[in-house]
Design an enzyme around this catalytic site. Structure first.
Site, mmCIF file in Angstrom:
data_model
loop_
_atom_site.group_PDB
_atom_site.id
_atom_site.type_symbol
_atom_site.label_atom_id
_atom_site.label_comp_id
_atom_site.label_asym_id
_atom_site.label_seq_id
_atom_site.Cartn_x
_atom_site.Cartn_y
_atom_site.Cartn_z
ATOM 1 N N GLY A 48 0.832 -1.202 0.000
ATOM 2 C CA GLY A 48 0.000 0.000 0.000
ATOM 3 C C GLY A 48 0.866 1.251 0.000
ATOM 4 N N CYS A 131 -9.333 2.932 4.534
ATOM 5 C CA CYS A 131 -8.599 3.886 5.380
ATOM 6 C C CYS A 131 -9.536 4.990 5.853
ATOM 7 C CB CYS A 131 -7.409 4.496 4.656
ATOM 8 S SG CYS A 131 -7.352 4.174 2.925
ATOM 9 N N ILE A 192 -11.594 -9.805 -0.582
ATOM 10 C CA ILE A 192 -11.829 -8.840 0.474
ATOM 11 C C ILE A 192 -10.513 -8.338 1.099
ATOM 12 C CG2 ILE A 192 -14.077 -9.758 1.144
ATOM 13 C CD1 ILE A 192 -12.712 -11.270 3.440
ATOM 14 N N GLY A 266 -2.497 -13.688 -0.281
ATOM 15 C CA GLY A 266 -1.955 -12.761 0.717
ATOM 16 C C GLY A 266 -1.189 -13.501 1.784
HETATM 17 C C1 FMN Z 1 0.580 -7.936 6.763
HETATM 18 C C2 FMN Z 1 -0.525 -7.477 5.875
HETATM 19 C C3 FMN Z 1 -0.460 -6.218 5.278
HETATM 20 C C4 FMN Z 1 -1.487 -5.776 4.431
HETATM 21 N N1 FMN Z 1 -1.393 -4.543 3.839
HETATM 22 C C5 FMN Z 1 -2.364 -4.141 2.965
HETATM 23 C C6 FMN Z 1 -2.258 -2.893 2.274
HETATM 24 O O1 FMN Z 1 -1.280 -2.152 2.426
HETATM 25 N N2 FMN Z 1 -3.267 -2.524 1.430
HETATM 26 C C7 FMN Z 1 -4.369 -3.331 1.225
HETATM 27 O O2 FMN Z 1 -5.261 -2.963 0.451
HETATM 28 N N3 FMN Z 1 -4.470 -4.543 1.844
HETATM 29 C C8 FMN Z 1 -3.510 -4.953 2.698
HETATM 30 N N4 FMN Z 1 -3.613 -6.181 3.319
HETATM 31 C C9 FMN Z 1 -4.782 -7.052 3.017
HETATM 32 C C10 FMN Z 1 -4.422 -8.118 1.986
HETATM 33 O O3 FMN Z 1 -3.992 -7.553 0.770
HETATM 34 C C11 FMN Z 1 -5.620 -9.052 1.723
HETATM 35 O O4 FMN Z 1 -6.681 -8.298 1.190
HETATM 36 C C12 FMN Z 1 -6.113 -9.748 2.989
HETATM 37 O O5 FMN Z 1 -5.032 -10.104 3.821
HETATM 38 C C13 FMN Z 1 -6.959 -10.994 2.694
HETATM 39 O O6 FMN Z 1 -6.216 -11.945 1.971
HETATM 40 P P1 FMN Z 1 -5.397 -13.154 2.675
HETATM 41 O O7 FMN Z 1 -6.319 -13.819 3.646
HETATM 42 O O8 FMN Z 1 -4.970 -14.020 1.542
HETATM 43 O O9 FMN Z 1 -4.229 -12.524 3.375
HETATM 44 C C14 FMN Z 1 -2.609 -6.627 4.187
HETATM 45 C C15 FMN Z 1 -2.660 -7.895 4.789
HETATM 46 C C16 FMN Z 1 -1.639 -8.335 5.625
HETATM 47 C C17 FMN Z 1 -1.737 -9.707 6.231
#
Ligand code: FMN
Length: 306
Positions: A48, A131, A192, A266
């Site tokens: 991000g 945000c 999501i 993710g």
């Molecule tokens: C450590 C971490 C940092 C993340 N930073 C962002 C971010 O900067 N911007 C964003 O839109 N989502 C961010 N996410 C959300 C992920 O991109 C993703 O949408 C969410 O974790 C669900 O997917 P997952 O279960 O495969 O991790 C972050 C998730 C994690 C775990």
């Protein structure tokens, strides 16, 4: 046997295969180079990015719960100017799509970021609306359809790139938010983001995370994410990038069958840095084994008999 086509088009963003990395879990991509070739991926959604550099939240910022990962990184990042000067030139050496995930404090900031980042080497913008809006007194953009519409229009009018709006699951009706983004010109949706959660240290009798609450991700959230992709796929016509708990090819297929044109991994990257590659190979094998010539045939296929 004829080769399977894994190529997809996500609102004008052409991907060689439907597998992306989710923002914030793959750095800028370069950190993962010891484990995989970025060229093999459909795309990388980078960390991000905000207008100014951000230090993020106070530690601890990550905690593993028995069912998923809680994070409260607080959008730590070096800022858009650093990204453009120092990181993008490195990314340009790789033959994949780099999608920049943007976050603003105000509607105007989203517009400025969109204009600044619409440069060669950036394939699309992913708009993080999870945000707080400083001007609206801290209300999260992604929970109010009117604000979602404003942000989407602002970004669209400041870029020629495909605009992907990333939805927060922390809402009562995800379809209302999805419609607001689609009607305001979004080219695609991502869903999501993380689910708001918290953990308490029973010995210290205090919240574990420095910022008290954080975002839950990983396999624990997958059923919620699949449900939301399913609902949104019926509510809008634009393509969806599904994510939330994808670790294996079977997980990815669930999202595609629910209506996702592409998927993002993710938390799965932390469990297995080569998860994306294994999922790409697994999708090809699934298609071959099941006589599917083009992965697009599977998008939303679970809806047909309903
Ligand atoms: C450590 C971490 C940092 C993340 N930073 C962002 C971010 O900067 N911007 C964003 O839109 N989502 C961010 N996410 C959300 C992920 O991109 C993703 O949408 C969410 O974790 C669900 O997917 P997952 O279960 O495969 O991790 C972050 C998730 C994690 C775990």
């Amino acid at each position: 046997m004829s080769k399977v086509s894994l190529a997809v088009n996500v609102g004008g963003l052409k991907l060689k295969n439907p597998v992306l990395t989710a923002s914030g879990t793959f750095g800028f991509g370069l950190e993962l180079l010891p484990y995989l070739e970025l060229n093999q991926l459909g795309g990388v959604v980078v960390k991000g990015t905000t207008l100014q550099p951000r230090q993020g939240n106070p530690p601890p910022r990550l905690v593993e719960t028995p069912a998923g990962l809680l994070n409260a990184i607080g959008l730590q990042n070096p800022g858009a100017d650093y990204f453009l000067a120092e990181i993008l030139p490195e990314l340009r050496r790789h033959q994949t799509n780099f999608i920049v995930n943007i976050s603003g404090n105000t509607v105007e900031e989203y517009g400025i970021l969109a204009a600044k980042l619409s440069v060669p080497g950036v394939a699309a913008l992913e708009v993080n609306i999870s945000c707080p809006n400083v001007k609206a007194g801290g209300m999260v953009f992604g929970t109010d359809p009117a604000l979602v519409a404003q942000v989407t229009r602002q970004v669209k009018s400041n870029t020629h790139l495909p605009v992907i709006v990333k939805l927060s699951p922390n809402v009562t009706d995800i379809t209302a938010i999805a419609r607001a983004a689609a009607e305001s010109g979004a080219d695609a949706l991502s869903l999501i983001n993380t689910l708001l959660g918290m953990a308490i240290d029973i010995y210290k009798r205090k919240p574990v995370l420095g910022s008290v609450t954080g975002g839950l991700s990983g396999p624990a959230v997958k059923p919620v994410a699949v449900r939301m992709v399913w609902q949104v796929a019926q509510a809008v016509k634009i393509p969806i990038i599904g994510m939330g708990g994808i670790v294996t090819v079977e997980d990815a297929l669930e999202f595609i069958l629910a209506g996702a044109t592409a998927v993002a991994v993710g938390t799965g990257n932390f469990l297995n840095p080569r998860a994306t590659i294994e999922i790409i190979q697994g999708l090809e094998k699934y298609c071959l084994d099941n006589g599917i010539a083009d992965i697009s045939e599977l998008v939303g296929a679970a809806h047909i008999s309903c």
